[in-house]
Design a protein around this motif. Structure first.
Motif, PDB file in Angstrom:
ATOM      1  N   HIS A  96     -36.065  24.467 -90.997  1.00 40.93           N
ATOM      2  CA  HIS A  96     -35.093  23.481 -91.464  1.00 40.93           C
ATOM      3  C   HIS A  96     -35.593  22.802 -92.737  1.00 40.93           C
ATOM      4  CE1 HIS A  96     -33.868  23.649 -87.172  1.00 40.93           C
ATOM      5  NE2 HIS A  96     -32.662  23.393 -87.655  1.00 40.93           N
ATOM      6  N   GLY A  97     -34.663  22.194 -93.468  1.00 38.67           N
ATOM      7  CA  GLY A  97     -35.045  21.292 -94.552  1.00 38.67           C
ATOM      8  C   GLY A  97     -35.458  19.942 -93.994  1.00 38.67           C
ATOM      9  N   ILE A  98     -35.838  19.045 -94.897  1.00 38.12           N
ATOM     10  CA  ILE A  98     -36.327  17.725 -94.491  1.00 38.12           C
ATOM     11  C   ILE A  98     -35.315  16.982 -93.622  1.00 38.12           C
ATOM     12  CG2 ILE A  98     -36.865  15.412 -95.440  1.00 38.12           C
ATOM     13  CD1 ILE A  98     -38.271  16.861 -97.769  1.00 38.12           C
ATOM     14  N   CYS A  99     -34.037  17.168 -93.873  1.00 38.70           N
ATOM     15  CA  CYS A  99     -32.994  16.446 -93.126  1.00 38.70           C
ATOM     16  C   CYS A  99     -32.878  16.898 -91.679  1.00 38.70           C
ATOM     17  CB  CYS A  99     -31.648  16.614 -93.818  1.00 38.70           C
ATOM     18  SG  CYS A  99     -31.180  18.335 -94.043  1.00 38.70           S
ATOM     19  N   GLY A 100     -33.395  18.094 -91.368  1.00 36.92           N
ATOM     20  CA  GLY A 100     -33.403  18.571 -89.991  1.00 36.92           C
ATOM     21  C   GLY A 100     -32.113  19.219 -89.519  1.00 36.92           C
ATOM     22  N   VAL A 101     -31.100  19.345 -90.396  1.00 36.04           N
ATOM     23  CA  VAL A 101     -29.822  19.907 -89.940  1.00 36.04           C
ATOM     24  C   VAL A 101     -29.339  21.085 -90.784  1.00 36.04           C
ATOM     25  CG1 VAL A 101     -29.039  17.747 -88.883  1.00 36.04           C
ATOM     26  CG2 VAL A 101     -28.485  18.212 -91.281  1.00 36.04           C
ATOM     27  N   ARG A 102     -30.162  21.484 -91.747  1.00 34.81           N
ATOM     28  CA  ARG A 102     -29.792  22.632 -92.573  1.00 34.81           C
ATOM     29  C   ARG A 102     -30.907  23.662 -92.421  1.00 34.81           C
ATOM     30  NH1 ARG A 102     -25.539  21.000 -95.626  1.00 34.81           N
ATOM     31  NH2 ARG A 102     -25.775  22.343 -97.431  1.00 34.81           N
ATOM     32  N   LYS A 103     -30.517  24.853 -91.954  1.00 32.45           N
ATOM     33  CA  LYS A 103     -31.517  25.833 -91.506  1.00 32.45           C
ATOM     34  C   LYS A 103     -31.347  27.157 -92.237  1.00 32.45           C
ATOM     35  CE  LYS A 103     -33.313  27.817 -87.220  1.00 32.45           C
ATOM     36  NZ  LYS A 103     -33.056  28.033 -85.788  1.00 32.45           N
ATOM     37  N   ASN A 104     -32.472  27.746 -92.572  1.00 29.85           N
ATOM     38  CA  ASN A 104     -32.469  29.089 -93.151  1.00 29.85           C
ATOM     39  C   ASN A 104     -32.393  30.101 -92.018  1.00 29.85           C
ATOM     40  OD1 ASN A 104     -33.099  31.611 -94.204  1.00 29.85           O
ATOM     41  ND2 ASN A 104     -34.707  30.841 -95.577  1.00 29.85           N
ATOM     42  N   GLU A 105     -31.215  30.713 -91.855  1.00 29.42           N
ATOM     43  CA  GLU A 105     -31.015  31.761 -90.843  1.00 29.42           C
ATOM     44  C   GLU A 105     -31.007  33.096 -91.569  1.00 29.42           C
ATOM     45  OE1 GLU A 105     -30.871  31.674 -87.637  1.00 29.42           O
ATOM     46  OE2 GLU A 105     -30.072  29.740 -86.962  1.00 29.42           O
ATOM     47  N   GLN A 106     -32.142  33.759 -91.586  1.00 31.70           N
ATOM     48  CA  GLN A 106     -32.273  35.089 -92.188  1.00 31.70           C
ATOM     49  C   GLN A 106     -31.724  35.136 -93.615  1.00 31.70           C
ATOM     50  OE1 GLN A 106     -30.257  37.399 -89.174  1.00 31.70           O
ATOM     51  NE2 GLN A 106     -32.136  37.631 -88.012  1.00 31.70           N
ATOM     52  N   GLY A 107     -32.115  34.127 -94.383  1.00 29.95           N
ATOM     53  CA  GLY A 107     -31.762  34.126 -95.800  1.00 29.95           C
ATOM     54  C   GLY A 107     -30.452  33.444 -96.132  1.00 29.95           C
ATOM     55  N   THR A 108     -29.772  32.937 -95.109  1.00 32.30           N
ATOM     56  CA  THR A 108     -28.529  32.192 -95.340  1.00 32.30           C
ATOM     57  C   THR A 108     -28.755  30.742 -94.920  1.00 32.30           C
ATOM     58  OG1 THR A 108     -27.147  34.120 -94.960  1.00 32.30           O
ATOM     59  CG2 THR A 108     -26.092  31.980 -94.644  1.00 32.30           C
ATOM     60  N   LEU A 109     -28.367  29.792 -95.768  1.00 35.99           N
ATOM     61  CA  LEU A 109     -28.520  28.388 -95.387  1.00 35.99           C
ATOM     62  C   LEU A 109     -27.306  27.974 -94.547  1.00 35.99           C
ATOM     63  CD1 LEU A 109     -30.305  25.863 -95.616  1.00 35.99           C
ATOM     64  CD2 LEU A 109     -28.902  25.145 -97.555  1.00 35.99           C
TER      65      LEU A 109
END
Ligand code: SF4
Length: 344
Positions: A38-51
């Motif tokens: 996740h990014g610092i905000c905790g709610v945006r995640k890198n799922e196999q190269g897709t944010l």
């Protein structure tokens, strides 16, 4: 139609990198995120190269609030605002008053689904004049707020971000057609404060406030005055001068009382005399509409005509009584008051 929330809602405002990381450009942290993280905000995640925007369509809280609770005093005053919160935050403030949602994570938090269309429907059914994304940082809810806000504006509702202002220029430009009011925290006029207390920087917040104004949004600022941390009078005067110069003297500035919370229990509440001193300084410096907040029934919560001093709106708690205001004009001297009474 039952909305189950998209399992994978691809984020806006990011770049895919050749090594499988992604770079998010939604807020000024501009996180570089490895796969599965996740990014610092905790709610945006890198799922196999897709944010992925994990909290799209997921809410932690909803309420119908008086708009004065945001606080917003010059945007649709005296109306109700349908108010929504999600989870996560891109700041890590030690004194956070909503830490139970700002520090929650998507796997463990109890979240409910709410489609953008249903949110707008509830706002109208609840006789609200606006929708506010408010209880946690709305920037990180970008795609959801954008979809709901665009629909809300088409139905004649106002739209409000209660924000820390850390949004990037490109993201702010993207939401600007739908966003009516930018209620931005100016937490201190001090880079050290932003670094130590919030884990962020001051300059991007100031830049976004200027841009929001240029883009036509209504702006009000809030500074939570914390004893011993950001209550230096010279520093506060510097902040007020900055607002007058860059956002205009008619910008409402709210100076609110701190109460011990979360990790910051080592100091007492802000003395009322301190807030009243700041109010008087702001008036002396030429600010038309300073306010104090988180206090009980104080005359400095009212709106006065900056020319003749007539009381225009009297406030008691979160309720407003219109005294000397005819639409946007002082009834006594005819001065035009910078206040949004109707959604443009
Ligand atoms: S919104 Fe900000 S904190 Fe969250 S991933 Fe993007 S750049 Fe990082």
């Amino acid at each position: 139609m039952v909305f189950t929330g998209p399992a994978m809602h691809e984020a806006h405002q990011y770049r895919k990198n050749e090594d499988g990381t992604v770079t998010c450009s939604l807020c000024n942290h501009r996180c570089s995120i490895k796969a599965g993280r996740h990014g610092i905000c905790g709610v945006r995640k890198n799922e196999q190269g897709t944010l992925v925007a994990e909290t799209y369509g997921k809410i932690s809280a909803e309420a119908i609030d008086p708009i004065e609770k945001k606080p917003l005093y010059h945007y649709l005053p005296g109306t109700l605002s349908y108010s929504l919160g999600g989870i996560g935050c891109n700041f890590h403030c030690e004194h956070c008053q909503n830490w139970h949602i700002s520090r929650a994570n998507p796997e463990e938090a109890r979240l409910r689904d709410l489609a953008p269309e249903e949110g707008v429907h509830r706002a109208i059914a609840g006789k609200c004049a606006s929708i506010a994304w408010t209880y946690n940082e709305p920037t990180i809810w970008h795609e959801y707020a954008l979809d709901m806000g665009t629909l809300a504006r088409s139905k004649g509702l106002g739209t409000i971000y209660v924000t820390n202002g850390y949004i990037t220029e490109e993201a702010l430009r993207e939401i600007s057609p739908m966003l009516g009011a930018f209620r931005v925290d100016l937490k201190a006029f001090n880079e050290e404060f932003y670094k130590k207390v919030c884990g962020a920087h001051l300059a991007p917040v100031l830049d976004s406030a200027i841009l929001a104004r240029e883009l036509g949004m209504h702006i009000e600022t809030v500074t939570l005055v914390i004893p011993g941390l950001n209550d230096d009078m010279e520093e506060l005067k510097g902040l007020i001068r900055w607002v007058i110069e860059h956002l205009g003297p008619a910008t409402p500035m709210h100076f609110t009382a701190f109460h011990p919370d979360y990790k910051m229990m080592d100091r007492g509440a802000t003395p009322l005399a301190m807030l009243e001193k700041i109010y008087k300084s702001a008036k002396d410096l030429g600010l038309d509409f300073p306010y104090i907040g988180n206090v009980f029934n104080n005359p400095y919560e009212n709106t006065y005509c900056p020319v003749c001093g007539t009381i225009l709106i009297e406030r008691y708690g979160f309720s407003s009584r219109f005294m000397g205001l005819d639409d946007r004009q002082c009834r006594n001297c005819g001065e035009q008051i910078e206040i949004v009474r109707h959604v443009p």
